[in-house]
Scaffold this active site. Structure first.
Site, PDB file in Angstrom:
ATOM      1  N   HIS A 126       0.825  -1.286   0.036  1.00 36.89           N
ATOM      2  CA  HIS A 126       0.000   0.011  -0.140  1.00 36.89           C
ATOM      3  C   HIS A 126       0.819   1.312  -0.147  1.00 36.89           C
ATOM      4  O   HIS A 126       1.963   1.164   0.695  1.00 36.89           O
ATOM      5  CB  HIS A 126      -0.803  -0.168   1.086  1.00 36.89           C
ATOM      6  CG  HIS A 126      -1.837   1.027   1.274  1.00 36.89           C
ATOM      7  ND1 HIS A 126      -3.043   1.004   0.509  1.00 36.89           N
ATOM      8  CD2 HIS A 126      -1.816   2.241   1.896  1.00 36.89           C
ATOM      9  CE1 HIS A 126      -3.733   2.132   0.710  1.00 36.89           C
ATOM     10  NE2 HIS A 126      -3.049   2.991   1.458  1.00 36.89           N
ATOM     11  N   ASP A 157     -14.654   2.074   6.614  1.00 40.72           N
ATOM     12  CA  ASP A 157     -13.936   2.936   6.095  1.00 40.72           C
ATOM     13  C   ASP A 157     -14.442   3.729   4.735  1.00 40.72           C
ATOM     14  O   ASP A 157     -14.134   5.178   4.969  1.00 40.72           O
ATOM     15  CB  ASP A 157     -12.419   2.490   5.532  1.00 40.72           C
ATOM     16  CG  ASP A 157     -11.484   3.315   4.909  1.00 40.72           C
ATOM     17  OD1 ASP A 157     -11.111   4.069   5.691  1.00 40.72           O
ATOM     18  OD2 ASP A 157     -11.279   3.124   3.983  1.00 40.72           O
ATOM     19  N   ARG A 211     -14.540  12.286   6.518  1.00 39.66           N
ATOM     20  CA  ARG A 211     -13.389  12.999   6.916  1.00 39.66           C
ATOM     21  C   ARG A 211     -12.995  13.952   6.000  1.00 39.66           C
ATOM     22  O   ARG A 211     -12.406  14.867   6.049  1.00 39.66           O
ATOM     23  CB  ARG A 211     -12.171  11.854   7.162  1.00 39.66           C
ATOM     24  CG  ARG A 211     -12.284  11.088   8.624  1.00 39.66           C
ATOM     25  CD  ARG A 211     -11.341   9.837   8.395  1.00 39.66           C
ATOM     26  NE  ARG A 211      -9.952  10.397   8.204  1.00 39.66           N
ATOM     27  CZ  ARG A 211      -9.053   9.634   7.773  1.00 39.66           C
ATOM     28  NH1 ARG A 211      -9.220   8.408   7.334  1.00 39.66           N
ATOM     29  NH2 ARG A 211      -7.712   9.911   7.608  1.00 39.66           N
ATOM     30  N   SER A 240      -7.475   3.462   8.641  1.00 35.41           N
ATOM     31  CA  SER A 240      -8.080   3.573   7.636  1.00 35.41           C
ATOM     32  C   SER A 240      -7.327   2.637   6.692  1.00 35.41           C
ATOM     33  O   SER A 240      -7.896   1.510   5.969  1.00 35.41           O
ATOM     34  CB  SER A 240      -8.088   4.897   6.969  1.00 35.41           C
ATOM     35  OG  SER A 240      -8.282   4.801   5.544  1.00 35.41           O
ATOM     36  N   LYS A 247      -8.253  -1.648   5.657  1.00 35.71           N
ATOM     37  CA  LYS A 247      -8.423  -2.290   4.379  1.00 35.71           C
ATOM     38  C   LYS A 247      -7.442  -3.468   4.074  1.00 35.71           C
ATOM     39  O   LYS A 247      -7.675  -4.554   3.628  1.00 35.71           O
ATOM     40  CB  LYS A 247      -8.083  -1.379   3.407  1.00 35.71           C
ATOM     41  CG  LYS A 247      -9.430  -0.377   3.345  1.00 35.71           C
ATOM     42  CD  LYS A 247      -9.200   0.990   2.085  1.00 35.71           C
ATOM     43  CE  LYS A 247      -8.147   1.935   2.544  1.00 35.71           C
ATOM     44  NZ  LYS A 247      -8.484   3.157   2.738  1.00 35.71           N
TER      45      LYS A 247
HETATM   46  N1  URA Z   1      -4.943   6.381   2.586  1.00 33.03           N
HETATM   47  C1  URA Z   1      -6.025   5.676   2.969  1.00 33.03           C
HETATM   48  O1  URA Z   1      -6.389   4.700   2.539  1.00 33.03           O
HETATM   49  N2  URA Z   1      -6.576   6.267   4.000  1.00 33.03           N
HETATM   50  C2  URA Z   1      -6.122   7.520   4.814  1.00 33.03           C
HETATM   51  O2  URA Z   1      -6.867   7.894   5.663  1.00 33.03           O
HETATM   52  C3  URA Z   1      -5.135   8.191   4.141  1.00 33.03           C
HETATM   53  C4  URA Z   1      -4.626   7.653   3.015  1.00 33.03           C
END
Ligand code: URA
Length: 434
Positions: free
Chosen positions: A82, A161, A168, A183, A187
């Protein structure tokens, strides 16, 4: 339990219990807690913070808000990657085949881009016919057969999320470490891999503007990953200028292919070797970084990494011939040079603004529903540390018409800060948190 009491507790700097956190996430996901209460809670978290235990509880409550991928039908070690997001970031297109060519299984769920440029899923759709909406069955079968699959994130994964991130975005509560960590990690944990490698960007083109902030985020991400029982490594990298030279979907795919062919080196290859070494060592495929890098470079030299990309494309109904003949990828009608009217050394290129140039050309999304033009974007010819003469091209604009190209060229010039004195290129890999 009442949401009002939980909000007040966090407002006053209290530590929330596991039950309170689970109550709040469940209630917000099923709609029994309204946006206005969750907004107040997110702001309280941003202002008062959360400790590691609370952050882990928030992460796990978010994982449990939806389905999780069961990768137990895939043999071998499964890895996922990621990035906290950057302009020109085509790393997954290079790293995933490089690592899969060494035998680590890549089962990756990826997002579409919103804003600046496309996400990995958009980029992959540059391959004619490529299907990112494959079923879970095909996803698992492809990882077992080819060692690699990259699919769009399904709606059922981590619905908390999706709702919280959207809230947010409009309540000024994105830049909170516990909220970013929960967040991202929710995932990743829902997607089920054994090894998670995180590319944490630092600099003007990223969430974390300073190296210290990026370090703090990296420490928290890896701590939560480990507390959740996953091998997690974070690499902190520079995002003070776009990554590599291409910004725009098909252009980035072409640059990724050039790296996999061994034709492009520099920071992009360095990043993939660093992230790839972390995966191979954590997965137990290499004894140390030096051995891992040798293996990864070998995969480029002997063509197996490029072949793995072709297998990924073929496995998802794309045309693998496009991997070897990039003229089959989307091509913009107009190519236009952005000529510099100034001279000097490049001190800074605003990555966010280059992203906006690509967006102006149609390469990014203004809303989730926007269609994007995969062919457009910018190919930068000058990077930080280079000298620019008056009349030299800063980059080639790839556009659908001349008017857009001319405007993009004007915008691109404004992205560059040129200075008379020589500029030292900053260190690209700023640290690794294992
Ligand atoms: N990437 C994400 O998936 N969530 C965040 O809060 C910031 C970056």
């Amino acid at each position: 339990m009442r949401m009002t009491d939980i909000i007040e507790k966090k407002r006053d700097g209290g530590v929330l219990s596991t039950e309170e956190i689970r109550f709040m996430v469940k209630g917000y996901t099923d709609g029994s807690i309204p946006d206005y209460q969750m907004s107040a809670m997110l702001m309280a978290i941003l202002l008062k913070g959360m400790d590691r235990r609370e952050t882990l509880d928030l992460t796990m409550a978010m994982v449990d808000s939806g389905e999780t991928l069961d990768l137990s039908r895939i043999n071998g070690v499964k890895a996922d990657k990621h990035s906290t997001g950057g302009v020109g970031d085509k790393t997954s297109l290079i790293l995933c085949p490089m690592v899969a060519a060494q035998g680590v299984k890549i089962a990756k769920m990826s997002g579409r881009g919103l804003g600046h440029t496309g996400g990995t899923i958009d980029k992959l759709e540059s391959f004619p016919g490529f299907n990112t909406g494959i079923s879970e069955e095909t996803f698992i079968n492809n990882v077992n057969e080819f060692g690699i699959a990259i699919a769009g994130q399904t709606a059922d994964l981590d619905p908390a999320d999706k709702k919280m991130y959207a809230l947010r975005d409009v309540t000024g509560t994105v830049p909170s470490i516990p909220l970013i960590v929960s967040s991202i990690m929710s995932k990743k944990l829902a997607a089920g891999a054994d090894v998670i490698v995180l590319d944490v960007k630092s600099g003007s083109g990223s969430f974390m503007k300073t190296e210290e902030a990026a370090h703090e985020l990296a420490e928290n991400l890896t701590a939560v990953g480990k507390m959740a029982g996953k091998k997690t490594v974070a690499v902190i990298t520079d995002m003070d200028e776009p990554l590599g030279n291409a910004v725009g979907n098909a252009l980035e795919v072409k640059e990724a292919i050039a790296v996999l062919k061994g034709e492009v080196k520099g920071e992009l290859l360095e990043l993939c070797l660093t992230l790839g070494s972390c995966i191979l060592t954590e997965a137990g495929f290499a004894a140390n970084d030096a051995e891992a890098r040798k293996m990864l470079l070998c995969g480029i030299e002997d063509g197996t990494a490029l072949k793995k990309l072709a297998e990924l494309v073929e496995g998802q109904k794309g045309d693998p011939k496009a991997v070897y003949d990039t003229s089959m990828l989307p091509e913009a009608k107009v190519k236009f040079e952005a000529i510099s009217k100034r001279s000097g050394y490049v001190k800074h290129i605003s990555a966010a603004d280059v992203g906006l140039v690509s967006m102006h050309l149609g390469g990014g999304r203004a809303t989730k529903e926007s269609e994007i033009d995969l062919s457009v974007g910018v190919m930068l010819h000058k990077k930080v540390g280079d000298f620019v003469e008056v009349g030299e091209s800063l980059g080639t604009i790839h556009a659908s018409d001349l008017a857009k190209a001319e405007e993009a060229a004007r915008l691109l010039e404004n992205c560059y800060t040129l200075v008379p004195e020589k500029v030292e290129k900053p260190k690209f890999i700023k640290g690794i948190v294992r």
